[in-house]
Enzyme design. Structure first.
Site, short mmCIF file in Angstrom:
data_model
loop_
_atom_site.label_atom_id
_atom_site.label_comp_id
_atom_site.label_asym_id
_atom_site.label_seq_id
_atom_site.Cartn_x
_atom_site.Cartn_y
_atom_site.Cartn_z
N ASP A 1 3.01 -5.14 4.90
CA ASP A 1 1.66 -4.56 4.93
C ASP A 1 0.83 -5.30 5.95
O ASP A 1 1.18 -6.41 6.33
CB ASP A 1 0.97 -4.87 3.60
CG ASP A 1 1.26 -3.86 2.54
OD1 ASP A 1 1.81 -2.83 2.89
OD2 ASP A 1 0.93 -4.15 1.38
N ASP B 1 1.91 -2.91 -2.68
CA ASP B 1 1.00 -3.33 -3.75
C ASP B 1 0.56 -2.21 -4.66
O ASP B 1 0.15 -2.45 -5.79
CB ASP B 1 -0.21 -4.07 -3.16
CG ASP B 1 -0.79 -3.36 -1.96
OD1 ASP B 1 -0.51 -2.16 -1.81
OD2 ASP B 1 -1.52 -3.99 -1.18
N ASP C 1 4.05 2.54 -4.37
CA ASP C 1 5.00 1.74 -3.61
C ASP C 1 6.24 1.39 -4.43
O ASP C 1 7.24 0.92 -3.89
CB ASP C 1 4.35 0.42 -3.14
CG ASP C 1 3.33 0.66 -2.05
OD1 ASP C 1 3.46 1.68 -1.34
OD2 ASP C 1 2.41 -0.17 -1.90
#
Ligand code: ATP
Length: 910
Positions: free
Chosen positions: A334, A643, A647
């Site tokens: 990310d 997160d 996901d």
């Protein structure tokens, strides 16, 4: 209290929500007061289910005997007893028990260590106490607490829902059914079955969508999940692909050794040797050639690796991840919070016709607006105030000041907006008083916006404020709204791109009006017709350690890819700053692909993009999953961060799913194999480094332990084939195997990382554990042991020593070589003198302890009786020391030759 009454416990679904709240002495808005919550915590105890033991200690102890080796030893012991060798038989049986006890203690320690680590990941819940929402550890939730739920949460206790908004819950932990259940607070018929009680939310289930609130009806063991505690079994398996491979290897070895023993027995018989002697020899061979301590040692090494990773802030939830880390070839990370600081400051506000620069740092509402192109004066530009107001009221975060330091409670992206509005004198409480919020659509990364509905006063239309990703907001601005006009929208888009290219995270703002009677805001209601207000660009600086971690990964042959929900240009600008997708020293822009571009791609095209692109922007969770699969199909071992709720599939699918400990949802943590307690990319890199070290230490242990087994087999077979007295008895061999593995071998688990560990390519998970060079070293040392032990034994016999003395010398050769060779094995490649002792004091401690034991073995009368050993003189010790030193030198010479050959080839590892 009704929660204590089991007959009442099952009827909460049949009463109205308000009734349930009243019966539990709670309040549907204010929750419990703090003092009452404390009292109830004392009365009902912490909200935790008593863990049901998977296997009791007795069973686990008994299972220690369920190993081929133990069966072999038991047969050997029985055979020895039948031959009347009571002391030997006694020692063999004692060894079996000691072995089981050591295995049991080690395994329990490993299990406990892993479980303790798991507990450091506490689950939190949001409860309303004294009218304010607060986060508490879920163990402190009590009956009557008002719990707020939102997507990503784990339901902390059994709840009677009082409010729901699109609330969906995955109850597979309870029912096995993975399709999320839609919840509704309405009362149900008393005979509704458990699975259909849609007005209840059960502990341990996961909120996949929406929001809700419920009052706690049962906690801990009184919850549904507590009653059927089979479900919560967070079973911590100690098995990994590697341990399975090693167990399989041990099984094969047992068969081979048994066959060898049988052949030896047959050859001896054919040559007319005594069957009694031959039986002892065959037993000795079997006992010596099988590496008893192997499985336990492997588990210990893995467990120590897990503890080391925890110290570096990576908590392993699934043991196989420890191994996979060492083989990782791609890390998909990310951006926000992992590669960047997640410290947002609004730097620029763009309104049609001009922009304002914003000064000030952090979340303090101190700073100024400097008008640029429009020449507007900040205080007098109503459009600026309206854009900031939108960010202020369409917002769920709060700012807090403590000792002059401002921090944000909630999402930093939102906190930045409060600070920016504060710089113009707008204050959250005052604005909320003027424009009370009636309803909200919370932000989620699928829709990429948040919207709120406000009451603007009697007789006035209600106001809808919306903020979110630029594309998502502009889409919703009608031709009537100025940015909805192609030209104006184009200008806004260009401005957004220009800001994004500078690495700013851009949010767009819009407002609309709603009829006075409208009480809800829906996705359909904000699909169009809004007026564009402006853009705000925030700076979220890259983490200072990220660039170095990315460089380290590159050197280690690991490719880092950024997968972000943000704008492609923002992603690319940040990626460029920290060196993702750019050649070292280069300044070109990394190639970025957006989720929309990925949408239309065929499988083959997607595979190609997955391989050659380093920045993926505006990617949906489903696309994350496809990317993982595409990379894995190309043979990559993939670590993937995540997160959010959505996901979870990608995290589960990745070889190492990595969840964020601070910002991650419970759902993501549950799906992940590893949790970062600091959300930092550099921690993934550190975990990879530790993963490689764990594997190195495992190989070091194997390379150290196997020559002893090989040497013992060589010595015994040589004696039998030569028809001479056995140089060692089965009990002596058992002594060598048991003591040296525990005191010497396992100290290698504490070995420090090798220098240059991140300068070599990832380990191919399919490659054999041992390289040919290392196998060669094992044979070399095994042969040296044969020469040393057999040679000194025969020398002693010729010199007229007793058999007991000669055997004591042979045993001491094995132990002394084991000690010297331990220091060779501390590095598989580097020279001994470059491996400082202080890096692993355990090795020295183990060596000294082993020396002490050996002195006892040689000189203590009771040891002499049990093990048939006998005191020896200084001349013998000198010879033993010489063999050990010579072996150590030969191995160092061999390592040196390999290093030289590797330098010539330009390769690193042996
Ligand atoms: P990453 O996936 O790298 O962490 P991200 O945090 O930008 O990146 P998301 O949280 O999915 O990913 O956000 C996607 C986009 O949605 C952001 O770029 C932003 O434009 C918008 N956005 C983010 N947070 C909010 C919020 N609280 N309210 C409204 N819009 C938001």
């Amino acid at each position: 209290m009704r929660t204590m009454d089991p007959s009442a416990r099952r009827t909460w679904h049949a009463v109205f929500a308000g009734e349930a709240v009243g019966a539990l002495g709670s309040d549907a808005d204010q929750g419990l007061d703090g003092a009452e919550a404390g009292r109830r915590l004392a009365e009902f105890g912490p909200n935790a289910v008593t863990p049901r033991r998977e296997k009791g200690p007795l069973l686990r102890f008994a299972l220690q005997f369920h190993q081929p080796l133990v069966y072999l030893l038991l047969v050997a012991g029985a055979g020895t007893a039948a031959l009347g060798e009571w002391i030997d038989a006694g020692v063999i049986f004692a060894v079996v028990w000691i072995n089981a006890a050591v295995g049991f203690v080690q395994e329990s320690k490993a299990v406990r260590a892993l479980a303790a680590l798991a507990r450091t990941l506490t689950t939190e819940a949001t409860v309303v106490r004294d009218g304010a929402a607060t986060r508490v550890p879920s163990t402190q939730v009590v009956p009557g607490d008002l719990v707020l739920l939102q997507a990503g949460d784990k339901v902390p206790a059994d709840l009677r829902l009082v409010r729901c908004r699109d609330l969906q819950v995955d109850e597979s932990a309870l029912t096995g059914e993975s399709v999320p259940v839609e919840k509704d607070p309405g009362a149900l018929a008393p005979d509704t079955s458990l699975a259909d009680r849609r007005n209840l939310a059960f502990a341990s289930t996961l909120v996949t969508c929406g929001q809700g609130a419920g009052v706690v009806v049962a906690t801990g063991d009184r919850t549904e999940v507590g009653r059927i505690s089979r479900l919560l079994a967070e079973t911590r398996e100690l098995e990994t692909p590697l341990t399975r491979r090693i167990a399989a290897f041990s099984r094969v070895l047992v068969v081979v050794v048994l066959a060898l023993a049988a052949i030896t027995f047959a050859v001896g018989l054919a040559r007319g040797q005594s069957p009694f002697e031959l039986f002892l020899a065959a037993v000795a061979l079997a006992v010596g050639a099988i590496p008893e301590g192997l499985p336990a040692a492997v588990t210990i090494i893995l467990a120590i690796g897990v503890a080391r990773m925890a110290r570096r802030r990576a908590i392993i939830r699934k043991l196989p991840a420890v191994e996979a880390l060492g083989s990782t070839t791609v890390i998909c990370s990310d951006k926000t919070g992992t590669l960047t600081e997640n410290q947002m400051t609004v730097r620029e506000v763009w309104l049609e016709g001009g922009a304002f620069q914003v000064t000030g740092a952090g979340y303090a509402p101190d700073g100024e607006f400097c008008g640029v192109a429009s020449g507007a004066v900040p205080g007098e530009d109503g459009r600026l105030a309206e854009c900031l107001r939108c960010g202020l009221v369409c917002n769920d975060s709060r700012l807090a000041e403590e000792g002059g330091r401002w921090s944000v409670q909630g999402d930093p992206t939102e906190g930045a907006r409060l600070a920016a509005a504060g710089k113009l004198g707008l204050e959250a409480r005052a604005e909320a008083g003027r424009l009370p919020r009636l309803d909200a659509i919370p932000f989620d990364s699928r829709h990429q916006y948040m919207a709120t509905l406000h009451d603007a006063g009697p007789g006035r239309p209600r106001i809808v404020y919306l903020k979110g990703a630029v594309e998502a907001v502009l889409e919703r601005c009608s031709p009537g709204g100025r940015a909805g006009e192609p030209e104006a929208a184009g200008a806004a888009l260009r401005a957004a791109e220009e800001m994004a290219a500078r690495g700013l995270r851009v949010l767009a703002f819009a407002r609309g009006s709603a009829p006075p009677g409208m009480g809800r805001v829906t996705h359909a209601g904000v699909a169009g017709g809004l007026s564009f207000l402006g853009l705000q660009g925030m700076l979220d600086p890259p983490r200072p350690e990220a660039a170095e971690a990315v460089r380290a990964c590159r050197r280690a042959g690991i490719r880092v890819k950024m997968i972000t929900g943000d704008h492609a240009l923002t992603g690319a600008a940040i990626a460029r700053e920290i060196g993702i997708g750019v050649a070292p020293g280069g300044s070109a822009w990394p190639r970025a692909v957006t989720g929309r571009e990925l949408e239309g791609l065929s499988g083959a095209e997607l595979a190609a993009r997955a391989a050659d692109t380093d920045v993926f922007a505006r990617v949906t969770p489903e696309q994350k999953l496809r990317l993982v699969e595409a990379l894995q199909a190309q043979g990559h071992v993939v670590a993937m961060t995540g997160d959010g709720v959505n996901d979870a599939p990608a995290l589960k699918r990745a070889d190492i799913g990595v969840a964020m400990g601070i910002t991650g949802t419970e759902v993501a943590k549950e799906a992940a194999a590893m949790v970062l307690t600091d959300d930092n990319f550099a921690t993934i890199e550190a975990a990879v480094e530790e993963g490689r070290a764990v594997f190195d230490n495992l190989v070091k242990f194997l390379v150290w332990t196997l020559p002893t087994n090989l040497g013992l087999a060589f010595v015994l077979m040589a004696a039998i084939f030569a028809g001479v007295t056995l140089p060692m008895l089965p009990v002596q061999i058992l002594w060598i195997n048991m003591t040296t593995v525990v005191l010497l071998g396992t100290t290698l688990a504490f070995e420090a990382r090798e220098p240059g560990i991140m300068d070599r390519p990832p380990r191919d998970p399919a490659a054999p554990i041992m390289t040919a060079a290392l196998a060669g070293r094992i044979v070399l040392v095994g042969t040296l042991l044969l020469l040393g032990a057999f040679g000194l034994f025969e020398w002693q016999a010729l010199a007229g020593a007793s058999v007991a003395e000669a055997r004591t010398v042979a045993v001491n050769v094995f132990v002394a070589v084991g000690i010297g060779y331990l220091f060779n094995c501390r590095s598989l490649v580097g020279p001994l003198h470059r491996t400082p002792l202080r890096d692993n004091p355990w090795a020295l401690g183990g060596a000294l302890a082993m020396l002490g034991l050996q002195l006892a073995f040689t000189y203590a009368p009771f040891m002499n009786r049990f093990f048939r050993s006998a005191p020896i003189g200084p001349g013998e010790w000198a010879a033993i020391g010489a063999v050990a030193a010579a072996t150590c030198l030969v191995v160092e010479g061999e390592k040196g030759l390999r290093r030289r050959a590797a330098r010539h080839q330009g390769a690193g590892a042996p």
